[in-house]
Design a protein around this motif. Structure first.
Motif, PDB file in Angstrom:
ATOM      1  N   PHE A  83      34.073  10.911 -11.223  1.00  0.00           N
ATOM      2  CA  PHE A  83      32.750  10.731 -10.624  1.00  0.00           C
ATOM      3  C   PHE A  83      31.668  11.322 -11.518  1.00  0.00           C
ATOM      4  O   PHE A  83      31.820  12.430 -12.026  1.00  0.00           O
ATOM      5  CB  PHE A  83      32.666  11.426  -9.253  1.00  0.00           C
ATOM      6  N   VAL A  84      30.585  10.577 -11.677  1.00  0.00           N
ATOM      7  CA  VAL A  84      29.392  11.083 -12.363  1.00  0.00           C
ATOM      8  C   VAL A  84      28.225  10.881 -11.404  1.00  0.00           C
ATOM      9  O   VAL A  84      27.877   9.746 -11.075  1.00  0.00           O
ATOM     10  CB  VAL A  84      29.129  10.333 -13.689  1.00  0.00           C
ATOM     11  N   VAL A 125      31.102  14.765 -26.369  1.00  0.00           N
ATOM     12  CA  VAL A 125      29.797  14.481 -25.763  1.00  0.00           C
ATOM     13  C   VAL A 125      28.681  15.283 -26.430  1.00  0.00           C
ATOM     14  O   VAL A 125      27.555  15.343 -25.924  1.00  0.00           O
ATOM     15  CB  VAL A 125      29.809  14.729 -24.227  1.00  0.00           C
ATOM     16  N   GLY A 126      28.995  15.916 -27.557  1.00  0.00           N
ATOM     17  CA  GLY A 126      27.965  16.587 -28.344  1.00  0.00           C
ATOM     18  C   GLY A 126      27.600  17.981 -27.890  1.00  0.00           C
ATOM     19  O   GLY A 126      26.502  18.465 -28.172  1.00  0.00           O
ATOM     20  N   LEU A 127      28.519  18.660 -27.200  1.00  0.00           N
ATOM     21  CA  LEU A 127      28.207  19.993 -26.661  1.00  0.00           C
ATOM     22  C   LEU A 127      29.175  21.063 -27.161  1.00  0.00           C
ATOM     23  O   LEU A 127      29.443  22.040 -26.465  1.00  0.00           O
ATOM     24  CB  LEU A 127      28.221  19.953 -25.127  1.00  0.00           C
ATOM     25  N   GLN A 144      24.265  16.375 -17.657  1.00  0.00           N
ATOM     26  CA  GLN A 144      24.909  15.100 -17.369  1.00  0.00           C
ATOM     27  C   GLN A 144      26.074  14.852 -18.320  1.00  0.00           C
ATOM     28  O   GLN A 144      27.091  14.272 -17.938  1.00  0.00           O
ATOM     29  CB  GLN A 144      23.891  13.960 -17.441  1.00  0.00           C
ATOM     30  N   ARG A 145      25.958  15.308 -19.555  1.00  0.00           N
ATOM     31  CA  ARG A 145      27.065  15.189 -20.517  1.00  0.00           C
ATOM     32  C   ARG A 145      28.260  16.041 -20.083  1.00  0.00           C
ATOM     33  O   ARG A 145      29.418  15.628 -20.230  1.00  0.00           O
ATOM     34  CB  ARG A 145      26.600  15.590 -21.917  1.00  0.00           C
ATOM     35  N   VAL A 146      27.985  17.225 -19.553  1.00  0.00           N
ATOM     36  CA  VAL A 146      29.069  18.051 -19.003  1.00  0.00           C
ATOM     37  C   VAL A 146      29.735  17.316 -17.839  1.00  0.00           C
ATOM     38  O   VAL A 146      30.969  17.284 -17.725  1.00  0.00           O
ATOM     39  CB  VAL A 146      28.535  19.421 -18.535  1.00  0.00           C
ATOM     40  N   ALA A 147      28.918  16.695 -16.994  1.00  0.00           N
ATOM     41  CA  ALA A 147      29.455  15.970 -15.839  1.00  0.00           C
ATOM     42  C   ALA A 147      30.327  14.795 -16.278  1.00  0.00           C
ATOM     43  O   ALA A 147      31.353  14.499 -15.649  1.00  0.00           O
ATOM     44  CB  ALA A 147      28.310  15.478 -14.953  1.00  0.00           C
ATOM     45  N   ILE A 148      29.946  14.119 -17.355  1.00  0.00           N
ATOM     46  CA  ILE A 148      30.754  13.012 -17.878  1.00  0.00           C
ATOM     47  C   ILE A 148      32.090  13.539 -18.402  1.00  0.00           C
ATOM     48  O   ILE A 148      33.154  12.974 -18.126  1.00  0.00           O
ATOM     49  CB  ILE A 148      29.989  12.257 -18.978  1.00  0.00           C
ATOM     50  N   GLY A 175      20.859   7.360 -24.105  1.00  0.00           N
ATOM     51  CA  GLY A 175      21.957   8.036 -24.792  1.00  0.00           C
ATOM     52  C   GLY A 175      23.146   8.282 -23.871  1.00  0.00           C
ATOM     53  O   GLY A 175      24.302   8.130 -24.283  1.00  0.00           O
ATOM     54  N   ILE A 176      22.864   8.660 -22.623  1.00  0.00           N
ATOM     55  CA  ILE A 176      23.927   8.877 -21.635  1.00  0.00           C
ATOM     56  C   ILE A 176      24.664   7.572 -21.367  1.00  0.00           C
ATOM     57  O   ILE A 176      25.899   7.528 -21.284  1.00  0.00           O
ATOM     58  CB  ILE A 176      23.340   9.452 -20.326  1.00  0.00           C
ATOM     59  N   LEU A 177      23.924   6.482 -21.244  1.00  0.00           N
ATOM     60  CA  LEU A 177      24.533   5.174 -20.992  1.00  0.00           C
ATOM     61  C   LEU A 177      25.398   4.739 -22.171  1.00  0.00           C
ATOM     62  O   LEU A 177      26.510   4.228 -21.994  1.00  0.00           O
ATOM     63  CB  LEU A 177      23.442   4.143 -20.717  1.00  0.00           C
ATOM     64  N   ASP A 178      24.901   4.958 -23.390  1.00  0.00           N
ATOM     65  CA  ASP A 178      25.692   4.644 -24.587  1.00  0.00           C
ATOM     66  C   ASP A 178      27.018   5.407 -24.569  1.00  0.00           C
ATOM     67  O   ASP A 178      28.080   4.866 -24.892  1.00  0.00           O
ATOM     68  CB  ASP A 178      24.915   5.016 -25.858  1.00  0.00           C
ATOM     69  N   LEU A 179      26.926   6.677 -24.200  1.00  0.00           N
ATOM     70  CA  LEU A 179      28.108   7.541 -24.181  1.00  0.00           C
ATOM     71  C   LEU A 179      29.119   7.058 -23.145  1.00  0.00           C
ATOM     72  O   LEU A 179      30.325   6.958 -23.424  1.00  0.00           O
ATOM     73  CB  LEU A 179      27.677   8.977 -23.878  1.00  0.00           C
TER      74      LEU A 179
END
Length: 206
Positions: A83-84, A125-127, A144-148, A175-179
């Motif tokens: 879930f995101v 996710v770049g973190l 949001q990247r952490v959530a993904i 960027g989030i959608l691309d990921l």
């Protein structure tokens, strides 16, 4: 198949879903579009077994989710669904690494494997430099990247994203959608995004 969801509010009833039928194939990217209040989130919650329909059937492969116990539904969510959420829903007292690892720890995977996989996903996710940061130390896009990453930790075949770019500026949202698209295609995951944004919906195959 023929999903209905009715909420009772005092003496009134609100029928949010009225006979929805939908088939999703493995590896498909589908956008569920509609205005606020149309029932997009409700449908996602039903598909991910966060809620039960008032009427209708939800099948995942050969399994009828309506026949699962509460514990069985919990296991199903943990093993098969990522879930995101628009509001991220990260636990504020946990670091980024700990938030990502939580579903895998619930699944009782080995501690070493969980830490390795969590670090790997956060790097993807770049973190990589934010492992020990808590949510309040991260921007909206970073949260949001952490959530993904958290959604993918148990390698689920189905990822459900509810307005995943709704709280983000257009550049960060893109960027989030691309990921999401990239990570979904890599393992032929089924990706379902609920959105009111025509630009987001246009990225889906259906």
């Amino acid at each position: 198949t023929d999903l209905h969801k009715v909420y009772t509010l005092g003496r009134k009833t609100l029928e949010v879903l009225q006979g929805v039928s939908l088939t999703l194939s493995a590896g498909e990217f589908v956008a569920i579009r509609g205005a606020s209040g149309a029932g997009k989130s409700t449908l996602l919650h039903l598909l991910g077994a966060l809620d039960l329909p008032s009427k209708g059937t939800i099948r995942f492969g050969d399994a009828d989710l309506g026949r699962f116990s509460a514990a069985g539904l919990s296991r199903f969510r943990n093993q098969h669904v990522g879930f995101v959420f628009q509001a991220y829903h990260l636990l504020p007292e946990l670091s980024a690494l700990e938030n990502v690892a939580l579903p895998a720890r619930i699944a009782r995977r080995s501690a070493a494997e969980v830490e390795r996989r969590s670090k790997e996903l956060l790097e993807r996710v770049g973190l990589a430099e934010r492992l020990d940061h808590r949510p309040y130390e991260l921007s909206g896009g970073e949260q949001q990247r952490v959530a993904i990453a958290r959604a993918l930790i148990n390698d689920p075949p189905l990822v459900l994203a509810d307005e995943p770019t709704g709280n983000l500026d257009s550049h960060t949202g893109e960027g989030i959608l691309d990921l999401l698209c990239q990570l979904g295609e890599e393992r032929r995951r089924t990706l379902v995004i609920a959105t009111h944004d025509a630009r987001v919906a246009a990225r889906a195959r259906r």
